[in-house]
Write a protein that holds these residues in place. Structure first.
Motif, PDB file in Angstrom:
ATOM      1  N   ARG A  28      16.189  54.711 114.047  1.00  0.00           N
ATOM      2  CA  ARG A  28      16.997  55.659 113.441  1.00  0.00           C
ATOM      3  C   ARG A  28      16.327  57.135 113.974  1.00  0.00           C
ATOM      4  NH1 ARG A  28      16.681  54.544 107.002  1.00  0.00           N
ATOM      5  NH2 ARG A  28      18.162  52.680 106.922  1.00  0.00           N
ATOM      6  N   PHE A  34      19.479  64.651 107.549  1.00  0.00           N
ATOM      7  CA  PHE A  34      20.456  64.205 107.935  1.00  0.00           C
ATOM      8  C   PHE A  34      21.436  65.558 108.272  1.00  0.00           C
ATOM      9  CE2 PHE A  34      19.393  60.500 105.457  1.00  0.00           C
ATOM     10  CZ  PHE A  34      19.529  59.579 106.578  1.00  0.00           C
ATOM     11  N   GLU A  75      24.993  57.727 112.701  1.00  0.00           N
ATOM     12  CA  GLU A  75      24.225  57.224 111.697  1.00  0.00           C
ATOM     13  C   GLU A  75      25.145  56.165 111.007  1.00  0.00           C
ATOM     14  OE1 GLU A  75      20.778  56.493 109.956  1.00  0.00           O
ATOM     15  OE2 GLU A  75      20.914  58.384 111.053  1.00  0.00           O
ATOM     16  N   GLY A 122      21.474  54.391 106.621  1.00  0.00           N
ATOM     17  CA  GLY A 122      20.949  55.873 106.593  1.00  0.00           C
ATOM     18  C   GLY A 122      21.275  56.447 105.193  1.00  0.00           C
TER      19      GLY A 122
END
Length: 212
Positions: A28, A34, A75, A122
């Motif tokens: 990740r 994000f 993601e 995510g």
């Protein structure tokens, strides 16, 4: 096309997702947030914090807009128990359907399923369950914090980082029944979690071309 997961058990869901994702993504991102689309930065600044919950009221499309940039950056995202949130709308926001896991109906295993999804995805968009205990809420929030997954809840949710509510919505571009829709204007109320002070208002202009 998106990954539609057949419900067997939370463990099988988690194993299936881990196998699929590990074949396409080894690690990740290390950032604390994000990314969000440029039109959303006036609402959330640099992005969605990792490992927390956001409550969204008044617009399911707003949830798609919030996860779009993260999806476009690679993601993995998920949708749980939101049957009216269509794949066409997700694609219209630029969400990568090849990295979207869709669980339409978790039955009575909502809590265990969202936990399994949070272990490997995510961002997860969910419909708020009708009943959830304070102990279940605390365990899930702790799990999100550990996995650094972020959950966007359509509806009310205790212990949320922020509550984002659509206060009003209007269109521009039509006059006397003629013309074309040009923009959608949303007035949002953003309230931080407990102790976050008074809510603030933010105006969001969404070009019609960006709305599926």
């Amino acid at each position: 096309m998106s990954s539609v997961v057949a419900m067997e058990s939370p463990a099988s869901v988690r194993q299936a997702l881990q196998a699929r994702i590990s074949s396409m993504q080894s690690t990740r991102l290390d950032e604390d947030a994000f990314p969000v689309l440029p039109i959303m930065r006036g609402v959330l600044g640099r992005g969605l914090r990792r490992g927390v919950v956001y409550s969204i009221s008044g617009s399911t499309s707003l949830a798609l807009a919030l996860v779009a940039a993260a999806s476009q950056s690679g993601e993995w995202c998920g949708v749980l128990d939101v049957p009216d949130l269509g794949l066409e709308a997700a694609a219209g926001w630029g969400i990568d359907l090849d990295r979207l896991v869709w669980v339409a109906d978790p039955g009575d295993r909502w809590m265990s399923t969202v936990g399994s999804m949070a272990d490997v995805l995510g961002l997860v968009i969910v419909r708020a369950p009708t009943r959830v205990t304070s102990a279940e809420t605390s365990r899930l929030v702790a799990r999100l914090r550990q996995t650094r997954s972020t959950m966007l809840v359509l509806g009310e949710w205790p212990q949320s980082e922020s509550q984002i509510r659509v206060v009003s919505s209007s269109w521009t571009g039509l006059g006397d029944g003629h013309g074309h829709l040009a923009d959608r204007h949303l007035e949002l109320e953003v309230r931080q979690g407990q102790g976050g002070g008074a809510p603030r208002r933010s105006r969001l202009r969404v070009p019609a071309a960006a709305i599926p």
